[in-house]
Design a protein around this motif. Structure first.
Motif, PDB file in Angstrom:
ATOM      1  N   ILE A  95       0.831  -1.207   0.000  1.00  0.00           N
ATOM      2  CA  ILE A  95       0.000   0.000   0.000  1.00  0.00           C
ATOM      3  C   ILE A  95       0.861   1.250   0.000  1.00  0.00           C
ATOM      4  N   GLU A  96       1.946   1.229   0.760  1.00  0.00           N
ATOM      5  CA  GLU A  96       2.854   2.379   0.784  1.00  0.00           C
ATOM      6  C   GLU A  96       3.464   2.634  -0.589  1.00  0.00           C
ATOM      7  N   LEU A  97       3.884   1.575  -1.257  1.00  0.00           N
ATOM      8  CA  LEU A  97       4.465   1.726  -2.592  1.00  0.00           C
ATOM      9  C   LEU A  97       3.443   2.260  -3.588  1.00  0.00           C
ATOM     10  N   LEU A  98       2.236   1.762  -3.514  1.00  0.00           N
ATOM     11  CA  LEU A  98       1.188   2.209  -4.438  1.00  0.00           C
ATOM     12  C   LEU A  98       0.826   3.674  -4.208  1.00  0.00           C
ATOM     13  N   ASN A  99       0.925   4.125  -2.982  1.00  0.00           N
ATOM     14  CA  ASN A  99       0.578   5.502  -2.683  1.00  0.00           C
ATOM     15  C   ASN A  99       1.739   6.468  -2.867  1.00  0.00           C
ATOM     16  N   ASP A 100       2.949   5.943  -2.942  1.00  0.00           N
ATOM     17  CA  ASP A 100       4.106   6.796  -3.211  1.00  0.00           C
ATOM     18  C   ASP A 100       4.194   7.193  -4.677  1.00  0.00           C
ATOM     19  N   ASP A 101       3.600   6.382  -5.560  1.00  0.00           N
ATOM     20  CA  ASP A 101       3.688   6.630  -6.997  1.00  0.00           C
ATOM     21  C   ASP A 101       2.295   6.485  -7.592  1.00  0.00           C
ATOM     22  N   GLU A 102       1.694   7.581  -8.015  1.00  0.00           N
ATOM     23  CA  GLU A 102       0.325   7.526  -8.550  1.00  0.00           C
ATOM     24  C   GLU A 102       0.249   6.790  -9.886  1.00  0.00           C
ATOM     25  N   ASP A 103       1.406   6.525 -10.502  1.00  0.00           N
ATOM     26  CA  ASP A 103       1.438   5.800 -11.772  1.00  0.00           C
ATOM     27  C   ASP A 103       1.721   4.310 -11.574  1.00  0.00           C
ATOM     28  N   SER A 104       1.617   3.836 -10.337  1.00  0.00           N
ATOM     29  CA  SER A 104       1.899   2.432 -10.047  1.00  0.00           C
ATOM     30  C   SER A 104       0.643   1.592 -10.192  1.00  0.00           C
ATOM     31  N   ARG A 105       0.844   0.298 -10.395  1.00  0.00           N
ATOM     32  CA  ARG A 105      -0.263  -0.653 -10.501  1.00  0.00           C
ATOM     33  C   ARG A 105       0.120  -1.930  -9.762  1.00  0.00           C
ATOM     34  N   PRO A 106      -0.812  -2.530  -9.018  1.00  0.00           N
ATOM     35  CA  PRO A 106      -0.518  -3.825  -8.407  1.00  0.00           C
ATOM     36  C   PRO A 106      -0.476  -4.920  -9.471  1.00  0.00           C
ATOM     37  N   LEU A 107       0.417  -5.872  -9.297  1.00  0.00           N
ATOM     38  CA  LEU A 107       0.560  -7.005 -10.207  1.00  0.00           C
ATOM     39  C   LEU A 107       0.205  -8.275  -9.453  1.00  0.00           C
ATOM     40  N   ALA A 108      -0.813  -8.987  -9.913  1.00  0.00           N
ATOM     41  CA  ALA A 108      -1.203 -10.257  -9.298  1.00  0.00           C
ATOM     42  C   ALA A 108      -0.597 -11.389 -10.124  1.00  0.00           C
ATOM     43  N   GLY A 109      -1.423 -12.118 -10.865  1.00  0.00           N
ATOM     44  CA  GLY A 109      -0.877 -13.193 -11.698  1.00  0.00           C
ATOM     45  C   GLY A 109      -0.287 -12.700 -13.000  1.00  0.00           C
ATOM     46  N   GLY A 110      -0.704 -11.506 -13.423  1.00  0.00           N
ATOM     47  CA  GLY A 110      -0.161 -10.916 -14.642  1.00  0.00           C
ATOM     48  C   GLY A 110      -0.742 -11.458 -15.929  1.00  0.00           C
ATOM     49  N   GLN A 111      -1.760 -12.306 -15.845  1.00  0.00           N
ATOM     50  CA  GLN A 111      -2.286 -12.931 -17.057  1.00  0.00           C
ATOM     51  C   GLN A 111      -3.148 -11.978 -17.887  1.00  0.00           C
ATOM     52  N   SER A 112      -3.559 -10.861 -17.308  1.00  0.00           N
ATOM     53  CA  SER A 112      -4.288  -9.841 -18.052  1.00  0.00           C
ATOM     54  C   SER A 112      -3.462  -8.573 -18.218  1.00  0.00           C
ATOM     55  N   LEU A 113      -2.836  -8.119 -17.130  1.00  0.00           N
ATOM     56  CA  LEU A 113      -2.096  -6.860 -17.178  1.00  0.00           C
ATOM     57  C   LEU A 113      -0.893  -6.926 -18.102  1.00  0.00           C
ATOM     58  N   LEU A 114      -0.112  -7.990 -18.041  1.00  0.00           N
ATOM     59  CA  LEU A 114       1.104  -8.059 -18.856  1.00  0.00           C
ATOM     60  C   LEU A 114       0.811  -8.072 -20.358  1.00  0.00           C
ATOM     61  N   PRO A 115      -0.179  -8.840 -20.837  1.00  0.00           N
ATOM     62  CA  PRO A 115      -0.513  -8.728 -22.258  1.00  0.00           C
ATOM     63  C   PRO A 115      -0.974  -7.323 -22.649  1.00  0.00           C
ATOM     64  N   MET A 116      -1.711  -6.649 -21.761  1.00  0.00           N
ATOM     65  CA  MET A 116      -2.142  -5.284 -22.063  1.00  0.00           C
ATOM     66  C   MET A 116      -0.948  -4.345 -22.145  1.00  0.00           C
TER      67      MET A 116
END
Length: 284
Positions: free
Chosen positions: A18-39
């Motif tokens: 949560i701290e990392l996500l709030n330090d950078d407004e351009d950040s995104r959480p990465l879970a399994g990556g099966q949707s985000l990485l192809p995008m």
């Protein structure tokens, strides 16, 4: 295709993520990556930082509670498909998991990642909506829980606030029998239409019903009028036909390159009829 440049972090606790996500407004959480990485490879998404949730052990834990089951956001589809607890308490999820992409994707893709991604053609948003799941969120303001009906707000759109992460889902035990039906152009493709039906039958009479569609609109759709129609009726072929038609009526269906709105609605009606017929005949 090449990824756009990005930074990477792998926290070991929810607080650190949560701290990392709030330090950078351009950040995104990465879970399994099966949707985000192809995008990202297609340059549809270009986050400046990926915060990998794979190092947070707590997010991979599930627990059976007295009246519900809590499933961690980072539990993979494959692990859920192999879970005896899910098979026993949530047959709807067990049925739906067999339709999720391919085995390689199920091995890496996560329960929470699919829900947070909120693709209208994915199975898990429909499942947690049908089962009245509570979505567990945590952010800089603390923890909160949202019912699935309030969480999904449209295609790729949820109630997750900036800086929050989905930590898990709590699913109450329903006591219903369930059937899931899906149609896709090819095995493993996103669904053109999905239907989930749950009933509680006593003395041959339907006492309670839950009917929901997925992939025909921009979010899971509940057919409350058809549920009320089924209450206190025997699940005869004529009643099932009427309920299936009623369930799909009035829905604003979407059209895309895969199917027209009219085709999606006719398919949804057929799938709901098939699901209810399975429940009526015990063909589970």
């Amino acid at each position: 295709m090449k990824f756009p440049p990005f930074s990477y972090a792998c926290p070991t606790s929810i607080a650190e993520a949560i701290e990392l996500l709030n330090d950078d407004e351009d950040s995104r959480p990465l879970a399994g990556g099966q949707s985000l990485l192809p995008m990202m490879a297609l340059r549809v998404a270009a986050p400046g930082m990926l915060v990998d949730l794979g190092g947070i052990d707590m997010l991979r834990q599930s627990a059976v509670l007295p009246d519900s089951m809590r499933i961690g956001a980072m539990v993979t589809h494959a692990a859920n498909a192999a879970s005896l607890d899910i098979w026993m308490h949530f047959p709807l999820m067990s049925q739906a998991l067999h339709h999720v992409a391919h085995q390689a994707v199920r091995n890496r893709g996560t329960f929470g990642g699919s829900i947070a991604h909120a693709d209208a053609g994915a199975e898990m948003p429909l499942v947690v909506s049908a089962l009245d799941g509570m979505l567990l969120l945590q952010g800089p303001g603390g923890a909160r829980a949202l019912p699935a009906a309030d969480f999904f707000q449209g295609h790729y759109t949820t109630a997750i606030e900036p800086g929050e992460i989905l930590t898990g889902v709590e699913l109450p035990f329903s006591g219903m029998d369930w059937a899931f039906e899906e149609m896709a152009r090819r095995s493993g493709d996103l669904a053109i239409a999905m239907a989930a039906a749950g009933v509680r039958v006593e003395d041959g009479i339907c006492r309670e019903a839950r009917l929901m569609f997925g992939s025909i609109s921009d979010r899971p759709i509940r057919a409350a009028e058809a549920e009320a129609y089924l209450a206190e009726r025997e699940l005869t072929p004529s009643v099932i036909r009427e309920a299936a038609a009623m369930a799909a009526s009035g829905i604003h269906a979407r059209s895309d390159t895969h199917a027209s709105a009219d085709y999606r609605l006719s398919l949804a009606t057929a799938l709901m009829r098939r699901a209810l017929t399975r429940l009526a005949t015990g063909a589970m």
